[in-house]
Design a protein around this motif. Structure first.
Motif, PDB file in Angstrom:
ATOM      1  N   UNK A  17      23.485  36.239 -28.770  1.00  0.00           N
ATOM      2  CA  UNK A  17      22.525  37.336 -28.578  1.00  0.00           C
ATOM      3  C   UNK A  17      21.817  37.717 -29.884  1.00  0.00           C
ATOM      4  N   UNK A  18      21.395  36.712 -30.628  1.00  0.00           N
ATOM      5  CA  UNK A  18      20.629  36.968 -31.844  1.00  0.00           C
ATOM      6  C   UNK A  18      19.165  37.222 -31.500  1.00  0.00           C
ATOM      7  N   UNK A  19      18.539  38.080 -32.282  1.00  0.00           N
ATOM      8  CA  UNK A  19      17.114  38.375 -32.075  1.00  0.00           C
ATOM      9  C   UNK A  19      16.269  37.160 -32.392  1.00  0.00           C
ATOM     10  N   UNK A  20      16.497  36.562 -33.551  1.00  0.00           N
ATOM     11  CA  UNK A  20      15.702  35.416 -33.994  1.00  0.00           C
ATOM     12  C   UNK A  20      16.617  34.427 -34.700  1.00  0.00           C
ATOM     13  N   UNK A  21      16.294  33.153 -34.547  1.00  0.00           N
ATOM     14  CA  UNK A  21      17.037  32.086 -35.206  1.00  0.00           C
ATOM     15  C   UNK A  21      16.062  31.298 -36.062  1.00  0.00           C
ATOM     16  N   UNK A  66      13.724  44.184 -26.551  1.00  0.00           N
ATOM     17  CA  UNK A  66      13.883  45.629 -26.510  1.00  0.00           C
ATOM     18  C   UNK A  66      13.908  46.175 -25.093  1.00  0.00           C
ATOM     19  N   UNK A  67      13.160  45.542 -24.199  1.00  0.00           N
ATOM     20  CA  UNK A  67      13.100  46.003 -22.808  1.00  0.00           C
ATOM     21  C   UNK A  67      14.276  45.514 -21.969  1.00  0.00           C
ATOM     22  N   UNK A  68      14.674  44.269 -22.168  1.00  0.00           N
ATOM     23  CA  UNK A  68      15.689  43.671 -21.292  1.00  0.00           C
ATOM     24  C   UNK A  68      17.105  43.745 -21.860  1.00  0.00           C
ATOM     25  N   UNK A  69      17.219  43.933 -23.162  1.00  0.00           N
ATOM     26  CA  UNK A  69      18.540  44.017 -23.769  1.00  0.00           C
ATOM     27  C   UNK A  69      19.430  45.069 -23.127  1.00  0.00           C
ATOM     28  N   UNK A  70      18.931  46.298 -22.888  1.00  0.00           N
ATOM     29  CA  UNK A  70      19.758  47.320 -22.256  1.00  0.00           C
ATOM     30  C   UNK A  70      20.183  46.961 -20.829  1.00  0.00           C
ATOM     31  N   UNK A  71      19.542  45.924 -20.258  1.00  0.00           N
ATOM     32  CA  UNK A  71      19.897  45.504 -18.896  1.00  0.00           C
ATOM     33  C   UNK A  71      20.805  44.276 -18.901  1.00  0.00           C
ATOM     34  N   UNK A  72      21.336  43.964 -20.066  1.00  0.00           N
ATOM     35  CA  UNK A  72      22.309  42.893 -20.155  1.00  0.00           C
ATOM     36  C   UNK A  72      21.736  41.512 -20.324  1.00  0.00           C
ATOM     37  N   UNK A  73      20.447  41.418 -20.687  1.00  0.00           N
ATOM     38  CA  UNK A  73      19.786  40.120 -20.839  1.00  0.00           C
ATOM     39  C   UNK A  73      19.640  39.788 -22.326  1.00  0.00           C
ATOM     40  N   UNK A  74      20.034  38.575 -22.695  1.00  0.00           N
ATOM     41  CA  UNK A  74      19.815  38.094 -24.053  1.00  0.00           C
ATOM     42  C   UNK A  74      18.396  37.550 -24.171  1.00  0.00           C
ATOM     43  N   UNK A 126      13.323  38.728 -12.813  1.00  0.00           N
ATOM     44  CA  UNK A 126      14.206  39.410 -11.864  1.00  0.00           C
ATOM     45  C   UNK A 126      15.526  38.666 -11.695  1.00  0.00           C
ATOM     46  N   UNK A 127      15.466  37.345 -11.584  1.00  0.00           N
ATOM     47  CA  UNK A 127      16.713  36.593 -11.403  1.00  0.00           C
ATOM     48  C   UNK A 127      17.520  36.558 -12.698  1.00  0.00           C
ATOM     49  N   UNK A 128      16.838  36.467 -13.845  1.00  0.00           N
ATOM     50  CA  UNK A 128      17.553  36.497 -15.120  1.00  0.00           C
ATOM     51  C   UNK A 128      18.280  37.832 -15.288  1.00  0.00           C
ATOM     52  N   UNK A 129      17.631  38.927 -14.910  1.00  0.00           N
ATOM     53  CA  UNK A 129      18.254  40.254 -14.990  1.00  0.00           C
ATOM     54  C   UNK A 129      19.427  40.343 -14.025  1.00  0.00           C
ATOM     55  N   UNK A 130      19.220  39.890 -12.805  1.00  0.00           N
ATOM     56  CA  UNK A 130      20.271  39.974 -11.779  1.00  0.00           C
ATOM     57  C   UNK A 130      21.517  39.186 -12.187  1.00  0.00           C
ATOM     58  N   UNK A 157      22.272  38.422 -15.270  1.00  0.00           N
ATOM     59  CA  UNK A 157      22.626  38.808 -16.637  1.00  0.00           C
ATOM     60  C   UNK A 157      22.655  37.581 -17.545  1.00  0.00           C
ATOM     61  N   UNK A 158      21.535  36.853 -17.503  1.00  0.00           N
ATOM     62  CA  UNK A 158      21.400  35.622 -18.266  1.00  0.00           C
ATOM     63  C   UNK A 158      20.647  35.819 -19.559  1.00  0.00           C
ATOM     64  N   UNK A 159      19.678  34.923 -19.824  1.00  0.00           N
ATOM     65  CA  UNK A 159      18.973  35.020 -21.087  1.00  0.00           C
ATOM     66  C   UNK A 159      17.683  34.228 -21.117  1.00  0.00           C
ATOM     67  N   UNK A 160      16.883  34.508 -22.124  1.00  0.00           N
ATOM     68  CA  UNK A 160      15.601  33.834 -22.340  1.00  0.00           C
ATOM     69  C   UNK A 160      15.570  33.344 -23.778  1.00  0.00           C
TER      70      UNK A 160
END
Length: 261
Positions: A222-226, A168-176, A125-129, A131-134
């Motif tokens: 914002x790469x999918x995999x490294x 796929x779920x969080x990308x549209x919400x601005x999360x990397x 929730x905080x990452x989405x709010x 607009x950060x990343x995982x």
């Protein structure tokens, strides 16, 4: 008022410590999580001495059931919330699954899978709010079946699959969401796993520092995999060319030769 923080697990050594250095060097305030308090404090002191923002130190064993609760409480006490989450903590064990200690293998699942998932869901929730990343630290072995390290390979397959689905779920919400999949890295991992470095280490070896830098750049881009290093980039491509049974036979043979060495 709360302030953003980057939470990094397994930060006391290896890739985790290097990730803490990289994020700090780019202006992030980091919260360091690992079991060994002395190493965390030493790393925090090093970061402060380099002129960076003072880290938050959270000594915690992620294998314990209440670990995520304790981490959340420590962050609340510091008036910070997670903008970037780096799930790095994990370990492996070498040997046949039916012969290794069952409790130790279940503990591996707790750390490599349950703790990673718990922290991700808890701070989503905080990452989405913000607009950060995982950034999840997987492994090149996540692409392979792993006789000789069956539970570890499977746990990293979970990390890979979970990360891609979450993207796929969080990308549209601005999360990397990025997963980094290194090969063998010179660190304490090999000693704990009971693995003697072989020719795979010579071919796929990338330093912890380089892995951390690649992971940070990949997340920010914002790469999918490294996949750090040329060797790791080639493996997923080669896997498309061979039947799965052949890959299973090849990994099993390699692991058994490692056992005899």
């Amino acid at each position: 008022m709360t302030h953003p923080v980057t939470l990094i697990t397994g930060a006391s050594s290896g890739i985790g410590a290097e990730l803490a250095r990289v994020f700090s060097a780019h202006g992030h305030r980091v919260a360091l999580v690992a079991r060994r308090a002395d190493r965390l404090h030493a790393l925090a002191a090093e970061i402060v001495a380099s002129g960076r923002i003072s880290p938050i130190v959270i000594p915690c064993d992620l294998g314990e059931a209440d670990a995520a609760d304790r981490i959340a409480a420590a962050l609340t006490a510091e008036s910070v919330e997670v903008m970037y989450l780096v799930n790095n903590a994990g370990y492996g064990l070498f040997g046949r699954a039916a012969e290794l200690d069952r409790a130790a293998q279940l503990a591996m699942i707790d750390l490599n899978i349950r703790a990673l998932t718990d922290l991700t869901l808890r701070f989503a929730a905080s990452v989405i709010r913000l607009r950060g990343g995982i950034l999840n630290v997987g492994s090149i072995v996540g692409f392979l079946p792993g006789p000789g390290m069956a539970v570890y390979y499977a746990s990293k397959a979970y990390v890979l699959s979970f990360s891609e689905a979450l993207r796929g779920e969080l990308g549209p919400r601005g999360v990397r969401v990025t997963v980094i999949c290194p090969g063998p890295v010179p660190s304490e991992f090999q000693a704990r796993a009971g693995v003697t470095p072989g020719f795979d280490s010579a071919i796929l070896n990338v330093s912890a520092k380089d892995v951390a830098q690649d992971g940070y750049r990949g997340l920010m881009a914002n790469k999918r995999a490294v996949l750090p290093g040329l060797g790791t980039k080639v493996i997923p491509f080669l896997l498309r060319l061979f039947p799965r049974d052949f890959v299973l036979w090849g990994v099993a043979g390699f692991q058994m030769r490692r056992r005899r060495s």
